[in-house]
Each structure stands twice: as structure tokens, then as C-alpha cells.
Design an enzyme around this catalytic site. Structure first.
Site, PDB file in Angstrom:
ATOM      1  N   SER A 117       0.651  -1.160  -0.032  1.00 36.95           N
ATOM      2  CA  SER A 117      -0.218  -0.268   0.046  1.00 36.95           C
ATOM      3  C   SER A 117       0.822   1.231   0.105  1.00 36.95           C
ATOM      4  O   SER A 117       1.717   1.217  -0.937  1.00 36.95           O
ATOM      5  CB  SER A 117      -0.934  -0.169   1.075  1.00 36.95           C
ATOM      6  OG  SER A 117      -1.823   1.006   1.204  1.00 36.95           O
ATOM      7  N   ASP A 159      -8.534  -3.592  -5.784  1.00 36.77           N
ATOM      8  CA  ASP A 159      -8.540  -4.470  -4.775  1.00 36.77           C
ATOM      9  C   ASP A 159      -9.302  -3.748  -3.640  1.00 36.77           C
ATOM     10  O   ASP A 159      -9.280  -4.309  -2.503  1.00 36.77           O
ATOM     11  CB  ASP A 159      -6.834  -4.517  -4.244  1.00 36.77           C
ATOM     12  CG  ASP A 159      -6.176  -3.300  -3.923  1.00 36.77           C
ATOM     13  OD1 ASP A 159      -6.950  -2.393  -3.687  1.00 36.77           O
ATOM     14  OD2 ASP A 159      -5.099  -3.534  -3.320  1.00 36.77           O
ATOM     15  N   HIS A 212      -7.186  -5.709  -0.821  1.00 32.15           N
ATOM     16  CA  HIS A 212      -6.235  -4.813  -0.224  1.00 32.15           C
ATOM     17  C   HIS A 212      -5.587  -5.387   0.998  1.00 32.15           C
ATOM     18  O   HIS A 212      -4.525  -5.525   1.148  1.00 32.15           O
ATOM     19  CB  HIS A 212      -6.736  -3.151   0.001  1.00 32.15           C
ATOM     20  CG  HIS A 212      -5.581  -2.360   0.290  1.00 32.15           C
ATOM     21  ND1 HIS A 212      -4.823  -2.251  -0.747  1.00 32.15           N
ATOM     22  CD2 HIS A 212      -4.902  -1.500   1.090  1.00 32.15           C
ATOM     23  CE1 HIS A 212      -3.670  -1.278  -0.585  1.00 32.15           C
ATOM     24  NE2 HIS A 212      -4.071  -0.924   0.794  1.00 32.15           N
ATOM     25  N   GLN A 260      -4.280 -10.667   5.606  1.00 36.63           N
ATOM     26  CA  GLN A 260      -5.503  -9.987   6.596  1.00 36.63           C
ATOM     27  C   GLN A 260      -6.877 -10.376   6.081  1.00 36.63           C
ATOM     28  O   GLN A 260      -7.112 -10.219   4.832  1.00 36.63           O
ATOM     29  CB  GLN A 260      -5.053  -8.597   6.933  1.00 36.63           C
ATOM     30  CG  GLN A 260      -3.847  -8.458   7.812  1.00 36.63           C
ATOM     31  CD  GLN A 260      -3.681  -9.018   9.227  1.00 36.63           C
ATOM     32  OE1 GLN A 260      -5.037  -9.635   9.617  1.00 36.63           O
ATOM     33  NE2 GLN A 260      -2.937  -9.009  10.044  1.00 36.63           N
TER      34      GLN A 260
END
Length: 311
Positions: A108, A255, A277, A283
Site C-alpha cells: 500500500s 483491490d 487490499h 489479513q
């Protein structure tokens, strides 16, 4: 009797032979030449209450030989400020590891962050890999930037986000100082990303959705990303990412927070993993798509790619 008495000796010899066999020797599948350094994204952290941002990834890399360092920088700030913070840690890691370079991996906002370090200190960087990073900006950031600058709405929203960043910093093992959500927003919208790319163009594609230079100033550049905002109905983050994906215009593949074309840097390994993402860092708690390879496996494969490239 003699035959029976020789059985324990035979077993001992057999076990010793197996122990010496390369088949059960420690694997070096992920043993890169240079240490791997992980850099988190916006509102990221290294570890909170025993939960890793990079869920299960560092241990999976270390298991087969990789030397892995997990960094923490400001949860909210500009790419340059975060980059300077990361650079200080990279210099410490180089001194600590005894290796002259590191392999950077940024997720990111960690993508532009590692690019800054690779641009200003290429002598310390063997490779820079971005995962789901908005190199040409994010439509979600552009949507938020429509809030009038200096307005009460901006002040309230930035204050809330800064408070969240401060809480994450407090709960994590790092101490990252003040939070600057507006700095993050300016770095991650399309205009801010364009200004950053003009200063630090290394690895950025010159076409709208192509690949960038594979190697610049001795640094190898790689990237990958997901393109599926909704991947697992048990994952509570899917609802948020499904909603944020609606900010993308004209059916742009994304995403949930980053468009696939915007994620391109250097060699594009793949931009259409069935991941959102947060899946890109395994996660939440490993709740990813059942119909896609594990994110952990993607990182392990990339470590092996770096190893085979003598990085």
C-alpha cells in the site's frame, strides 16, 4: 540370535544416513542473498497485541532461510517523511546484518515509501517490491479529496483519522510520533502521486497500464496486486473494501483501495490475484479467498525469485 542383535545397529546406521540426506536438510527456498525488509502501509504497524500486520508472512519466510526485518514508520504522513523514517531503519539493518544491501517490500503506502528510499539511497537497496501500492494515486483518495480543503468537514475527518493513527502507534511496538492524515491524502491522490513520480520516476511505467524499467541504478523493481474487493464472506473487512471499491470510475479493476494499473512498478508479476487490499498481507487473520493461492505462498515464491536473481 545374531541376526536379531544386528537389527538395532542396522536401524542406527539407517537413521544416520537419513539425517545426512539432503532431502531432510533445512530448506533454503527463501534464503535471499540480502535481508528482506517489510514496510507497512497507511495506518499500518509491525505488531499489535501479538498480531502481525504481515500475518504469518515473516515466519514463513524465515522458516526456509530468509533474514527478515519488520519496520514501522508513521501510520499517517507523506511518502517523503515515511521514506526518511524507513531509511534510518534500513541503515540500522545494514549495520546490524553485516550485509551491504536489503530487499525492500512495501504494501500500500509502503510502496511509495520504499521507492523513496531506493531513489535516494540506491547503494543500500538490492530490490524494491510493491504490493497493492497506489503509484499513480487511488480513486478512493481522489474521492476523499473532494472534501473542501480547510473546511469543517475536513478538520473533523482528519482529526478522527489522526486519532486512529495515534492509537495504532500507541498499541504497536513502535513510536512513530505525530500523525498527518492530510499529508497521506496528498501523497495518495492522483495529483500528489504525479508530483512524487516526477521527482522519483524509477520503475514507474510510462504507459497507462504497462510495466516500468526492471532495473534502475542497480535496484531491481517488482510489483503485484489483487483485483477482487470481495473474497471471503467471513472476513469483516470485505464490507468496507466492497464499499470503497465503488469510488473507482468506469469499472476500473481494483483491490478495494488501489486500481490494478496504478499498482504497476517495474516487473509486474501479476495484477489480478483474487485478493483485496488486506488479503495482500494475509489479513484479516488469514481469511482470504479459498479459490486463490495463499498470500503467504506468493511472498515465499517472490523470496525464491529474489534468491534466484542473486538478490
Amino acid at each position: 540370535m545374531k541376526k536379531k542383535s544386528l537389527l538395532p545397529l542396522g536401524l542406527a546406521i539407517g537413521l544416520a544416513s537419513l539425517a545426512a540426506s539432503p532431502l531432510i536438510q533445512a530448506s533454503t527456498y527463501t534464503q535471499t542473498k540480502y535481508p528482506i525488509v517489510l514496510a507497512h502501509g497507511m495506518l499500518g504497524f509491525d505488531n499489535i497485541l501479538g498480531v502481525d500486520y504481515w500475518f504469518g508472512i515473516p515466519s514463513a519466510l524465515r522458516r526456509d532461510g530468509a533474514q527478515v526485518y519488520v519496520t514501522e514508520v508513521s501510520q499517517l504522513d507523506t511518502s517523503e517523511v515515511r521514506g526518511e523514517q524507513l531509511l534510518q531503519q534500513v541503515e540500522e539493518i545494514v549495520a546490524l546484518s553485516g550485509q551491504p544491501k536489503v530487499n525492500l517490500i512495501g504494501h500500500s503506502h509502503g510502496g511509495p515509501t520504499i521507492r523513496y528510499v531506493a531513489a535516494v539511497r540506491p547503494d543500500l537497496i538490492a530490490s524494491a517490491t510493491s504490493v497493492g501500492a497506489p503509484h499513480k494515486g487511488s480513486d478512493t483518495a481522489d474521492f476523499l479529496r473532494q472534501i473542501p480543503p480547510g473546511s469543517a468537514g475536513e478538520a473533523v475527518l482528519s482529526g478522527l483519522v489522526n486519532s486512529l493513527g495515534a492509537l495504532i502507534s500507541f498499541l504497536s511496538s513502535g513510536s512513530t510520533g505525530t500523525q498527518n492524515s492530510l499529508g497521506s491524502l496528498e501523497s495518495l491522490n492522483s495529483e500528489g502521486a504525479a508530483r512524487f513520480n516526477a521527482k522519483y520516476p524509477q520503475g514507474i511505467p510510462t504507459s497507462a497500464c504497462g510495466e516500468g524499467a526492471y532495473k534502475v541504478n542497480g535496484v531491481s523493481y517488482y510489483s503485484w496486486s489483487g483485483s477482487s474487493p470481495l473474497t471471503n464472506f467471513l472476513d469483516p473487512s470485505d464490507a468496507f473494501l466492497g464499499a470503497s471499491s465503488l469510488t473507482f470510475k468506469n469499472g476500473t479493476a481494483n483491490d478495494g483501495l488501489v486500481g490494478t494499473c496504478s499498482s504497476h512498478l517495474g516487473m509486474v508479476i501479476r495484477d489480478n490475484y483474487r485478493m483485496n487490499h488486506l488479503d495482500e498481507v494475509n489479513q484479516v487473520f488469514g481469511l482470504t479467498s479459498l479459490f486463490e493461492t495463499s498470500p503467504v505462498s506468493v511472498y515465499r515464491q517472490h523470496a525464491n525469485r529474489l534468491k534466484n536473481a542473486s538478490l
